[in-house]
Scaffold this active site. Structure first.
Site, PDB file in Angstrom:
ATOM      1  N   PHE A  77       0.842  -1.203   0.000  1.00 48.18           N
ATOM      2  CA  PHE A  77       0.000   0.000   0.000  1.00 48.18           C
ATOM      3  C   PHE A  77       0.872   1.246   0.000  1.00 48.18           C
ATOM      4  CE2 PHE A  77      -2.399   2.995   3.002  1.00 48.18           C
ATOM      5  CZ  PHE A  77      -3.155   3.565   1.981  1.00 48.18           C
ATOM      6  N   HIS A  96       9.748  32.983   4.526  1.00 47.70           N
ATOM      7  CA  HIS A  96       8.317  33.192   4.251  1.00 47.70           C
ATOM      8  C   HIS A  96       7.978  34.684   4.145  1.00 47.70           C
ATOM      9  CE1 HIS A  96       4.068  32.512   4.279  1.00 47.70           C
ATOM     10  NE2 HIS A  96       3.863  32.698   5.560  1.00 47.70           N
TER      11      HIS A  96
HETATM   12 ZN   LIG Z   1       2.422  29.990   7.985  1.00 44.19          ZN
END
Ligand SMILES: [Zn+2]
Length: 268
Positions: A77, A96
């Site tokens: 699997f 970010h």
């Molecule tokens: Zn975030």
């Protein structure tokens, strides 16, 4: 109990961390036994990933898992999955938000281990969903528990996890689509950065409060190359001081962030 937790446990956990990397080392056994015996409890602070979690508004598709092989057809699997970097319990890497630069694979692993500082603002958040953590509140924590140690991972306990994964209640958007949930203030974030913390975390969708337009805490914290943890699972099992956190993110080359498994280690 406070004394033993504050002094002995961090050392024990560092040894645990070494044990994970070097399972052959015999000196780490007592620390592992401490977990197995239940003297040290492990609390999982990450939500299981699926396609029903709360995405950031506007993120139409967030997660997909497909079956590639089944036991019936293939004898084994496997699945493949796709997801946003910022979905579910995740880490924001400095890259970010500018002026942060480091991507998630470049954060030094030492930063992922730190004493937990838990700032409990559930009462404040109950009264005011737009609550922002104040410096005064952090000072009150320090009066009670001592100065926040360098390398700490500071988490804001707002109680918002009780709304997870109800999209409407968790985002708490008004008629104009503005979200309302508590977060850190820039002043509080700056104060914590002076303490040389390793990471900041929250049990909401964002480190900045929901009604923030320009995410000043993101800019400030990630700009100082400190990581952030968002959508942490229920923090109610953590003491305000004395727990230890391990935040293990995916090592995704060039990633702006990614899913993270966060564990709190709490002495009994
Ligand atoms: Zn975030």
């Amino acid at each position: 109990m406070q004394l033993s937790v504050r002094t002995a446990i961090p050392a024990a956990f560092l040894l645990c961390a070494v044990t994970v990397a070097l399972p052959q080392s015999p000196t780490q056994k007592p620390q592992l036994e401490e977990i197995a015996s239940g003297k040290t409890r492990v609390i999982d602070l990450s939500y299981a990933l699926n396609d029903k979690l709360v995405p950031w508004p506007g993120d139409a598709e967030a997660f997909e898992a497909k079956t590639n092989a089944t036991v019936e057809k293939n004898g084994y699997f496997t699945r493949s999955f796709w997801m946003l970097e910022h979905y579910g319990t995740h880490m924001d890497a400095p890259a970010h938000f500018p002026p942060g630069t480091i991507t998630i694979d470049k954060i030094s692993a030492e930063k992922f281990f730190g004493p937990a500082v838990v700032l409990d603002v559930r009462n404040e958040a109950d009264r005011n969903p737009d609550y922002q953590l104040t410096v005064k509140r952090i000072e009150a924590w320090e009066e009670k528990h001592g100065r926040i140690p360098a390398g700490a991972i500071v988490v804001l306990r707002t109680g918002w996890a009780s709304r997870w994964p109800d999209v409407v209640r968790y985002r708490n958007q008004d008629a104009n689509g503005i979200m309302h949930f508590p977060g850190f203030s820039v002043e509080a974030a700056k104060f914590l950065l002076e303490r040389k913390i390793s990471g900041l975390g929250c049990d909401t969708l964002s480190i900045d409060p929901g009604n923030s337009k320009d995410f000043p805490v993101h800019h400030t914290v990630l700009g100082a190359e400190v990581f952030q943890l968002e959508n942490l699972a229920d923090l109610k099992g953590l003491p305000e001081a004395g727990a230890f956190l391990i935040a293990a993110p995916i090592k995704l080359e060039g990633g702006s962030g990614g899913p993270v498994r966060v564990f709190a280690l709490v002495a009994q």
